[in-house]
Scaffold this motif. Structure first.
Motif, PDB file in Angstrom:
ATOM      1  N   GLY A 194      -4.223   2.316  -7.382  1.00 33.95           N
ATOM      2  CA  GLY A 194      -5.020   1.096  -7.312  1.00 33.95           C
ATOM      3  C   GLY A 194      -4.461   0.087  -6.326  1.00 33.95           C
ATOM      4  N   LEU A 195      -3.128   0.023  -6.216  1.00 34.48           N
ATOM      5  CA  LEU A 195      -2.493  -0.892  -5.275  1.00 34.48           C
ATOM      6  C   LEU A 195      -2.688  -0.448  -3.828  1.00 34.48           C
ATOM      7  N   ALA A 196      -3.120   0.795  -3.638  1.00 37.81           N
ATOM      8  CA  ALA A 196      -3.341   1.310  -2.289  1.00 37.81           C
ATOM      9  C   ALA A 196      -4.817   1.348  -1.920  1.00 37.81           C
ATOM     10  N   PHE A 197      -5.650   1.896  -2.800  1.00 39.40           N
ATOM     11  CA  PHE A 197      -7.049   2.169  -2.463  1.00 39.40           C
ATOM     12  C   PHE A 197      -7.826   0.897  -2.162  1.00 39.40           C
ATOM     13  N   SER A 198      -7.819  -0.046  -3.077  1.00 39.35           N
ATOM     14  CA  SER A 198      -8.647  -1.247  -2.923  1.00 39.35           C
ATOM     15  C   SER A 198      -8.214  -2.117  -1.742  1.00 39.35           C
ATOM     16  N   LEU A 246       2.686  11.382  -0.513  1.00 36.13           N
ATOM     17  CA  LEU A 246       3.637  10.804   0.432  1.00 36.13           C
ATOM     18  C   LEU A 246       3.093  10.841   1.855  1.00 36.13           C
ATOM     19  N   LEU A 247       2.312  11.881   2.174  1.00 37.07           N
ATOM     20  CA  LEU A 247       1.626  11.921   3.467  1.00 37.07           C
ATOM     21  C   LEU A 247       0.675  10.736   3.603  1.00 37.07           C
ATOM     22  N   ALA A 248      -0.076  10.455   2.543  1.00 40.08           N
ATOM     23  CA  ALA A 248      -0.964   9.290   2.548  1.00 40.08           C
ATOM     24  C   ALA A 248      -0.183   8.004   2.706  1.00 40.08           C
ATOM     25  N   ALA A 249       1.001   7.927   2.083  1.00 42.76           N
ATOM     26  CA  ALA A 249       1.839   6.724   2.229  1.00 42.76           C
ATOM     27  C   ALA A 249       2.238   6.515   3.677  1.00 42.76           C
ATOM     28  N   GLY A 250       2.592   7.608   4.365  1.00 36.27           N
ATOM     29  CA  GLY A 250       2.939   7.503   5.771  1.00 36.27           C
ATOM     30  C   GLY A 250       1.763   7.058   6.628  1.00 36.27           C
ATOM     31  N   ILE A 286       0.818  -1.204   0.000  1.00 37.57           N
ATOM     32  CA  ILE A 286       0.000   0.000   0.000  1.00 37.57           C
ATOM     33  C   ILE A 286       0.861   1.268   0.000  1.00 37.57           C
ATOM     34  N   PRO A 287       1.787   1.430   0.967  1.00 41.66           N
ATOM     35  CA  PRO A 287       2.629   2.636   0.895  1.00 41.66           C
ATOM     36  C   PRO A 287       3.523   2.677  -0.333  1.00 41.66           C
ATOM     37  N   LEU A 288       3.990   1.507  -0.802  1.00 42.14           N
ATOM     38  CA  LEU A 288       4.826   1.482  -2.002  1.00 42.14           C
ATOM     39  C   LEU A 288       4.042   1.968  -3.220  1.00 42.14           C
ATOM     40  N   GLY A 289       2.784   1.544  -3.322  1.00 40.21           N
ATOM     41  CA  GLY A 289       1.945   2.012  -4.427  1.00 40.21           C
ATOM     42  C   GLY A 289       1.788   3.521  -4.408  1.00 40.21           C
ATOM     43  N   LEU A 290       1.626   4.090  -3.228  1.00 43.24           N
ATOM     44  CA  LEU A 290       1.468   5.543  -3.111  1.00 43.24           C
ATOM     45  C   LEU A 290       2.769   6.273  -3.437  1.00 43.24           C
ATOM     46  N   VAL A 291       3.897   5.695  -3.081  1.00 45.82           N
ATOM     47  CA  VAL A 291       5.181   6.301  -3.450  1.00 45.82           C
ATOM     48  C   VAL A 291       5.333   6.319  -4.971  1.00 45.82           C
ATOM     49  N   LEU A 292       4.929   5.234  -5.636  1.00 46.63           N
ATOM     50  CA  LEU A 292       4.957   5.195  -7.105  1.00 46.63           C
ATOM     51  C   LEU A 292       4.061   6.288  -7.692  1.00 46.63           C
ATOM     52  N   ALA A 293       2.864   6.452  -7.110  1.00 44.82           N
ATOM     53  CA  ALA A 293       1.944   7.478  -7.599  1.00 44.82           C
ATOM     54  C   ALA A 293       2.545   8.869  -7.421  1.00 44.82           C
ATOM     55  N   ALA A 294       3.159   9.123  -6.270  1.00 44.27           N
ATOM     56  CA  ALA A 294       3.762  10.431  -6.013  1.00 44.27           C
ATOM     57  C   ALA A 294       4.891  10.713  -6.996  1.00 44.27           C
ATOM     58  N   ALA A 295       5.763   9.726  -7.210  1.00 46.53           N
ATOM     59  CA  ALA A 295       6.897   9.922  -8.121  1.00 46.53           C
ATOM     60  C   ALA A 295       6.425  10.176  -9.546  1.00 46.53           C
ATOM     61  N   SER A 296       5.393   9.456  -9.982  1.00 49.22           N
ATOM     62  CA  SER A 296       4.898   9.630 -11.358  1.00 49.22           C
ATOM     63  C   SER A 296       4.274  11.001 -11.551  1.00 49.22           C
ATOM     64  N   MET A 297       3.544  11.511 -10.549  1.00 49.27           N
ATOM     65  CA  MET A 297       2.957  12.847 -10.661  1.00 49.27           C
ATOM     66  C   MET A 297       4.037  13.917 -10.808  1.00 49.27           C
ATOM     67  N   LEU A 357       1.302   8.205 -16.487  1.00 53.71           N
ATOM     68  CA  LEU A 357      -0.094   8.228 -16.054  1.00 53.71           C
ATOM     69  C   LEU A 357      -0.566   6.824 -15.684  1.00 53.71           C
ATOM     70  N   ALA A 358      -0.118   5.846 -16.466  1.00 55.30           N
ATOM     71  CA  ALA A 358      -0.476   4.457 -16.159  1.00 55.30           C
ATOM     72  C   ALA A 358       0.139   4.024 -14.828  1.00 55.30           C
ATOM     73  N   ILE A 359       1.388   4.421 -14.567  1.00 57.09           N
ATOM     74  CA  ILE A 359       2.031   4.089 -13.299  1.00 57.09           C
ATOM     75  C   ILE A 359       1.304   4.752 -12.143  1.00 57.09           C
ATOM     76  N   CYS A 360       0.861   5.996 -12.348  1.00 64.13           N
ATOM     77  CA  CYS A 360       0.118   6.721 -11.316  1.00 64.13           C
ATOM     78  C   CYS A 360      -1.180   5.980 -10.974  1.00 64.13           C
ATOM     79  N   GLY A 361      -1.908   5.532 -11.992  1.00 68.21           N
ATOM     80  CA  GLY A 361      -3.136   4.782 -11.757  1.00 68.21           C
ATOM     81  C   GLY A 361      -2.871   3.466 -11.050  1.00 68.21           C
TER      82      GLY A 361
END
Length: 450
Positions: free
Chosen positions: A367-371, A439-443, A327-338, A359-363
């Motif tokens: 997805g790896l975090a939310f669900s 990244l705050l959400a990842a924490g 979950i936190p790793l997915g959010l780190v990927l989303a942050a880096a892609s943005m 954009l695909a990496i961000c999605g």
């Protein structure tokens, strides 16, 4: 059953974004003022967000089956009325009615999943639910452009509302036959004082966030935000008083004490704030800064929506020992892609293949975090409190989208100047702010997992 209720969820999410691309057509057709256009867009979201908790509690009192069907019927009828609206006032009223219908229908969906699926089946159902939320937001951008451009039978903007009618009618035929008639009914008090205060506080929060940026933050918007803080404080006092008298508060201590629920709710709020805000800011940049059409801009979001859905549907294939860190790793990927997308587009460049990949990496990261976060959290909530937990989480998701669009949209528009280059630089700055927030959400998610 899952197909029926998630189709209803899809329509509710779709209608929060599909109308955006129809605004120019509505303005020309109905000679609508700027303030009225904002209410047409925002009226649905306001009613939807404000009444979600009320809808969840009513589902427990009158059964989820009855409330889902009643909300679906109102939503479908209001969609037809929106498509036939004769002036701006009528359209505003009918949009509010749509929001009321969605607020009655949507909270029942997660509760029905909670109470009718177990184990792996529940996790899979909640994964599809998460994919629908993302898919509806993306589909709104694409379908809105397609429907307005097609102008079938001269319907123009009316088609974005009328598309709900045949789908709603089919669901209304199927739902009474498919939804479980034996859904348990809980004779629970409605805590009217708590509901009234919470509704007023959420309204005081949502109304200025939705209308404030477009109206240049008038004085009333700041007064309303201040009133919402007071309203939430009064709500907490009311809930404590109800509990002290031996009554049943709107949010019982047992729900709030469920392991990780509050942290998960806060994390979901931040995730959807950044996800919704990012889609909004990117849509403005693509159409206003780069000059893309609404349909072209919508199509560019498809990689993000597809990977969000795929990650939501397949995260259980990842070994269990990795779920906590996923979950936190997915959010780190989303942050880096943005941040990377902002850097690539900050000089006014067109969207290329690398941006689509990012954009695909961000999605995928979202997805790896939310669900999994939602699935793991709800698994720890007792069945008799499923409606309350659903109301809390669904309201957090909706409020997160509203707050994200208002905050990041205001930041982007505030940084953007009058030139293409300055607007592109504004996207780069907003992307950094988005990345830091993710990244705050990842924490938060890492702490919730522990």
């Amino acid at each position: 059953m899952l197909t029926v209720i998630l189709t209803g969820q899809f329509m509710a999410v779709l209608d929060s974004s599909i109308v955006n691309v129809a605004i120019p057509s509505i303005r020309d057709s109905l000679h609508t003022s700027g303030a009225a256009l904002q209410l047409i867009v925002a009226g649905y979201v306001i009613a939807y967000a404000v009444l979600l908790v009320t809808g969840a509690r009513l589902g427990d009192r009158f059964t989820q089956r009855r409330m889902f069907i009643a909300g679906l019927a109102l939503f479908t009828a209001a969609s037809l009325a929106c498509g036939l609206a004769w002036n701006e006032t009528a359209l505003i009223v009918f949009r509010f009615a749509q929001g009321v219908g969605a607020a009655a229908m949507v909270p029942q969906i997660m509760t029905l999943i909670q109470r009718n699926f177990t184990g792996h089946a529940r996790a899979k159902a909640l994964s599809v639910y998460s994919a629908i939320i993302s898919g509806g937001m993306v589909a709104g951008q694409v379908l809105g452009g397609l429907i307005v451009s097609a102008d079938l039978w001269g319907s123009g903007w009316r088609g974005v509302f009328l598309v709900n009618v045949p789908i709603g009618v089919v669901l209304l035929v199927l739902a009474p036959r498919i939804l479980p008639t034996a859904t348990q009914r809980f004779d629970r008090n409605l805590d009217l004082s708590g509901l009234t205060m919470l509704t007023a506080a959420v309204l005081a929060l949502v109304l200025p966030l939705v209308l404030g940026p477009e109206l240049d933050w008038p004085v009333w918007s700041w007064i309303s935000l201040g009133a919402c803080v007071i309203g939430f404080a009064v709500f907490v006092g009311i809930e404590r008083s109800v509990a002290a008298r031996g009554g049943e508060p709107l949010f019982s201590h047992r729900v709030l004490a469920a392991p990780g629920l509050l942290l998960a709710a806060a994390t979901l709020f931040v995730i959807m704030a950044t996800f919704g805000g990012w889609m909004f800011v990117m849509a403005i940049h693509l159409q206003s800064t780069l000059g893309y059409s609404a349909l072209h801009a919508g199509l560019l979001f498809i990689p993000m929506g597809v990977t969000f859905a795929l990650a939501s549907l397949n995260w259980e294939r990842i070994p269990n020992r990795l779920h906590t860190s996923m979950i936190p790793l997915g959010l780190v990927l989303a942050a880096a892609s943005m941040v990377a997308i902002g850097a690539l587009l900050r000089n006014g460049a067109d969207v290329g293949e690398l941006v689509l990949v990012l954009l695909a990496i961000c999605g995928m990261g979202n997805g790896l975090a939310f669900s999994p976060l939602m699935t793991r959290t709800l698994a720890k909530v007792p069945m008799n409190l499923a409606a309350d937990a659903s109301g809390i989480l669904v309201t957090n998701v909706q409020l997160g989208i509203v707050v994200g669009i208002a905050s990041f949209g205001t930041l982007f528009l505030g940084l953007a100047g009058s030139t293409t280059l300055s607007a592109a630089h504004a996207l780069g700055g907003t992307a950094i702010a988005e990345g830091v927030t993710v990244l705050l959400a990842a924490g938060l998610s890492a702490r919730a997992a522990r």
